[in-house]
Design an enzyme around this catalytic site. Structure first.
Site, PDB file in Angstrom:
ATOM      1  N   LYS A  22      38.344  60.661  48.240  1.00 18.31           N
ATOM      2  CA  LYS A  22      37.459  60.532  49.403  1.00 18.31           C
ATOM      3  C   LYS A  22      35.998  60.419  48.940  1.00 18.31           C
ATOM      4  CE  LYS A  22      36.068  64.310  51.781  1.00 18.31           C
ATOM      5  NZ  LYS A  22      34.625  64.393  52.073  1.00 18.31           N
ATOM      6  N   ASN A  23      35.587  61.301  48.033  1.00 20.23           N
ATOM      7  CA  ASN A  23      34.173  61.363  47.667  1.00 20.23           C
ATOM      8  C   ASN A  23      33.752  60.292  46.663  1.00 20.23           C
ATOM      9  OD1 ASN A  23      33.920  63.369  49.489  1.00 20.23           O
ATOM     10  ND2 ASN A  23      33.831  65.043  48.005  1.00 20.23           N
ATOM     11  N   CYS A 117      25.452  71.665  59.300  1.00 23.16           N
ATOM     12  CA  CYS A 117      26.914  71.561  59.120  1.00 23.16           C
ATOM     13  C   CYS A 117      27.412  72.992  58.940  1.00 23.16           C
ATOM     14  CB  CYS A 117      27.136  70.667  57.900  1.00 23.16           C
ATOM     15  SG  CYS A 117      28.530  71.084  56.896  1.00 23.16           S
ATOM     16  N   ARG A 122      22.178  71.896  54.443  1.00 20.84           N
ATOM     17  CA  ARG A 122      22.416  70.617  53.750  1.00 20.84           C
ATOM     18  C   ARG A 122      21.342  69.564  54.079  1.00 20.84           C
ATOM     19  NH1 ARG A 122      28.682  69.166  54.111  1.00 20.84           N
ATOM     20  NH2 ARG A 122      28.171  67.896  52.296  1.00 20.84           N
ATOM     21  N   ASP A 306      34.300  72.614  46.126  1.00 19.32           N
ATOM     22  CA  ASP A 306      35.325  72.102  47.051  1.00 19.32           C
ATOM     23  C   ASP A 306      36.704  72.678  46.773  1.00 19.32           C
ATOM     24  OD1 ASP A 306      33.966  68.733  47.383  1.00 19.32           O
ATOM     25  OD2 ASP A 306      33.387  70.661  48.224  1.00 19.32           O
ATOM     26  N   ARG A 398      40.088  64.649  57.900  1.00 17.69           N
ATOM     27  CA  ARG A 398      38.941  63.945  57.307  1.00 17.69           C
ATOM     28  C   ARG A 398      39.149  63.758  55.814  1.00 17.69           C
ATOM     29  NH1 ARG A 398      33.334  66.466  58.432  1.00 17.69           N
ATOM     30  NH2 ARG A 398      32.952  64.755  57.008  1.00 17.69           N
TER      31      ARG A 398
HETATM   32  C1  EPZ Z   1      28.907  66.253  48.056  1.00 24.28           C
HETATM   33  O1  EPZ Z   1      28.141  66.647  49.171  1.00 24.28           O
HETATM   34  C2  EPZ Z   1      30.350  66.198  48.536  1.00 24.28           C
HETATM   35  N1  EPZ Z   1      30.472  65.186  49.593  1.00 24.28           N
HETATM   36  C3  EPZ Z   1      30.765  67.587  49.048  1.00 24.28           C
HETATM   37  O2  EPZ Z   1      32.132  67.497  49.412  1.00 24.28           O
HETATM   38  C4  EPZ Z   1      30.609  68.590  47.900  1.00 24.28           C
HETATM   39  O3  EPZ Z   1      30.915  69.882  48.379  1.00 24.28           O
HETATM   40  C5  EPZ Z   1      29.167  68.566  47.383  1.00 24.28           C
HETATM   41  O4  EPZ Z   1      28.804  67.222  46.991  1.00 24.28           O
HETATM   42  C6  EPZ Z   1      28.974  69.472  46.180  1.00 24.28           C
HETATM   43  O5  EPZ Z   1      29.838  69.082  45.148  1.00 24.28           O
HETATM   44  C7  EPZ Z   1      30.524  63.879  49.243  1.00 24.28           C
HETATM   45  O6  EPZ Z   1      30.472  63.517  48.068  1.00 24.28           O
HETATM   46  C8  EPZ Z   1      30.680  62.894  50.363  1.00 24.28           C
HETATM   47  P1  EPZ Z   1      24.914  68.070  47.404  1.00 24.28           P
HETATM   48  P2  EPZ Z   1      26.524  66.549  49.095  1.00 24.28           P
HETATM   49  O7  EPZ Z   1      23.831  67.147  47.851  1.00 24.28           O
HETATM   50  O8  EPZ Z   1      26.125  65.421  48.245  1.00 24.28           O
HETATM   51  C9  EPZ Z   1      21.295  70.922  48.496  1.00 24.28           C
HETATM   52  C10 EPZ Z   1      34.004  67.855  50.771  1.00 24.28           C
HETATM   53  O9  EPZ Z   1      34.565  68.883  51.134  1.00 24.28           O
HETATM   54  N2  EPZ Z   1      20.527  69.696  48.795  1.00 24.28           N
HETATM   55  O10 EPZ Z   1      25.406  67.962  46.002  1.00 24.28           O
HETATM   56  O11 EPZ Z   1      26.022  66.598  50.511  1.00 24.28           O
HETATM   57  C11 EPZ Z   1      22.437  71.140  49.473  1.00 24.28           C
HETATM   58  O12 EPZ Z   1      21.994  71.815  50.643  1.00 24.28           O
HETATM   59  C12 EPZ Z   1      32.488  67.787  50.773  1.00 24.28           C
HETATM   60  O13 EPZ Z   1      34.570  66.816  50.360  1.00 24.28           O
HETATM   61  C13 EPZ Z   1      19.203  69.812  49.205  1.00 24.28           C
HETATM   62  O14 EPZ Z   1      18.673  70.916  49.342  1.00 24.28           O
HETATM   63  O15 EPZ Z   1      26.154  67.911  48.389  1.00 24.28           O
HETATM   64  C14 EPZ Z   1      23.409  71.977  48.666  1.00 24.28           C
HETATM   65  O16 EPZ Z   1      23.050  73.337  48.769  1.00 24.28           O
HETATM   66  C15 EPZ Z   1      31.880  69.052  51.327  1.00 24.28           C
HETATM   67  N3  EPZ Z   1      18.480  68.676  49.475  1.00 24.28           N
HETATM   68  C16 EPZ Z   1      23.191  71.489  47.225  1.00 24.28           C
HETATM   69  O17 EPZ Z   1      21.952  70.771  47.236  1.00 24.28           O
HETATM   70  C17 EPZ Z   1      19.018  67.424  49.340  1.00 24.28           C
HETATM   71  O18 EPZ Z   1      18.316  66.417  49.582  1.00 24.28           O
HETATM   72  C18 EPZ Z   1      24.270  70.528  46.725  1.00 24.28           C
HETATM   73  O19 EPZ Z   1      24.466  69.574  47.736  1.00 24.28           O
HETATM   74  C19 EPZ Z   1      20.379  67.319  48.920  1.00 24.28           C
HETATM   75  C20 EPZ Z   1      21.102  68.461  48.648  1.00 24.28           C
END
Ligand code: EPZ
Length: 419
Positions: A22-23, A117, A122, A306, A398
């Site tokens: 998915k990701n 969320c 996020r 995850d 999803r």
């Molecule tokens: C990706 O989400 C995945 N989704 C998530 O999978 C996964 O849990 C996550 O990476 C961490 O591995 C997809 O790839 C579609 P991040 P993402 O940006 O990119 C903070 C699932 O279950 N952050 O790596 O949204 C954020 O709040 C989903 O399949 C900022 O502060 O996660 C978090 O605490 C859930 N500002 C941390 O970074 C930003 O601009 C990591 O988030 C971006 C992120």
């Protein structure tokens, strides 16, 4: 909303084929917007998030043809608008991934802010900051990110935090910028590598994906291609835990053991006998109850957030006391309260859950709150006495293709009922 009813007790056994990731497919579908021609994407999992992504691209006027094997042909040449509306973005945060490609290829994007969320606030501030550093003019008006750029210009981007989709958005944007970009403190997840491979197959020039420093040489245009999406390492891990939690034996086919070291190591610590091939994994508990394990989530290659909820379920019935520390998201323990209702002995202190395994959970009506939490409740239901009814399973749909069919294939007593 449908529900899943699981009758616990039977150890799981058998073999299943793992679906596409998915990701990986979500950023790759967005990256198709960068091309001057059609791209064909194979091994696409049949998931609600994929349907949402196709609806988003279709609304923009992009041509989409899906065959019976879920191969998707994307033709971006008919695109007519550059907007990702709130009504779609609020159902799938990954819609933010069209921001980078639209600005890079068309010089304009109006993408709704994803909003909060269940697992945390996020924000997407690092996506915006990176695009501004590449020369985009960005304003936030009425809940929309409005980005404009004549042509993006390569730059050195140092990410304040490791962000998976932030790294992906900026890598896609840099692919068509003029000059070179360097993304430092980049996410190293395998899905970032899959996206880079896809862009390079379209004629991009990306090096270093999978390390914390990614070099992107901008090119004038990207041509069409055919690409097969990598297998889903989180789906793989979830089914391995389904066998481990129930003392069973399972073989996964069409998977990637080479990108699952942290999860496989924790499963071995829980007492699983694991054998590996190039594209298969076999796990055997030999009928034994799992041992408790200590987990600390962090960006790849550390233990994936995850897989945290799934291991919470494993620890809930394991022998001993296990601790699970969540360092990536600020609120990813909602499944704990639902498991307590099934008799789990868990207490949360800050970002750590302390779990004393019990011999038997008891089935109960529970509610899913996010994708991986809902999977963990299904896993707990597999070993609970009596029936567990998991509500709001649209979360599950999803991210897990045909979950009840795959679990039933392994001997689980599970059925979907409309509520
Ligand atoms: C990706 O989400 C995945 N989704 C998530 O999978 C996964 O849990 C996550 O990476 C961490 O591995 C997809 O790839 C579609 P991040 P993402 O940006 O990119 C903070 C699932 O279950 N952050 O790596 O949204 C954020 O709040 C989903 O399949 C900022 O502060 O996660 C978090 O605490 C859930 N500002 C941390 O970074 C930003 O601009 C990591 O988030 C971006 C992120």
């Amino acid at each position: 909303m449908d529900k899943l009813i699981i009758s616990g007790g039977a150890p799981l056994g058998g073999e299943i084929r793992i679906s596409g990731a998915k990701n990986a497919v979500l950023p790759i579908l967005a990256a198709a917007l960068l091309a001057d021609d059609t791209v064909t994407i194979a091994n696409v999992p049949h998931l609600h998030d994929v349907t949402t992504s196709m609806e988003l691209l279709g609304r923009m006027g992009v041509g989409l043809v899906v065959d019976e094997k879920m191969n998707i042909e994307v033709d971006p040449r008919t695109i007519s608008t550059f907007e990702a509306p709130y009504e779609l973005v609020k159902t799938m945060r990954a819609s933010i991934l069209v921001l980078g490609p639209l600005v890079a290829r068309y010089g304009a994007a109006d993408v709704s802010l994803p909003g909060g969320c269940a697992i945390g606030s996020r924000p997407v501030n690092l996506h915006v900051k990176g695009l501004q550093a590449l020369g985009a003019d960005i304003s936030v008006e009425q809940g929309y990110i409005k980005a404009r750029a004549k042509r993006l210009v390569g730059n050195r981007l140092v990410m304040d935090m490791v962000t998976v989709t932030g790294t992906e958005n900026l890598m896609m944007a840099a692919a068509l910028a003029s000059g070179e970009s360097i993304i430092e403190n980049a996410a190293r997840e395998p899905e970032v590598v899959d996206l880079a491979n896809f862009i390079n197959q379209m004629g991009g020039k990306i090096e270093g994906a999978g390390t914390d420093t990614i070099y992107v040489q901008g090119v004038e245009n990207l041509h069409g291609t055919e690409y097969r999406v990598m297998p889903d390492r989180i789906e793989s891990g979830t089914y391995l835990v389904a066998a481990a939690i129930s003392g069973g034996r399972i073989k996964l086919k069409n998977t990637r053991p080479d990108i699952m070291d942290a999860v496989l190591q924790s499963l071995r610590e829980a007492g699983a006998i694991i054998t590996l091939g190039d594209d298969w994994i076999e796990l055997d508990m030999e009928g034994r109850r799992p041992r408790s394990v200590d987990i600390r989530t962090a960006p790849y290659p550390a233990f994936p957030t995850d897989m945290q909820a799934q291991f919470t379920a494993l620890n809930a019935v394991a022998e001993g006391v296990g601790t699970i520390t969540e360092t990536v998201f600020e609120n990813r323990f909602m499944h704990v309260h639902e498991m307590q209702r099934m008799g789990a002995d868990v207490r949360v202190e800050g970002n750590t859950a302390i779990i004393r395994g019990v011999k038997r959970l008891t089935g109960a009506p529970v509610m899913a709150t996010d994708l991986r939490a809902s999977a963990s409740l299904v896993l707990a239901g597999l070993v609970a006495e009596g029936d567990t009814v998991v509500d709001r399973i649209y979360h599950i749909d999803r991210g897990y293709e045909c979950i009840e069919e795959k679990l039933a294939q392994l001997g689980a007593k599970i059925r979907r009922v409309p509520s």
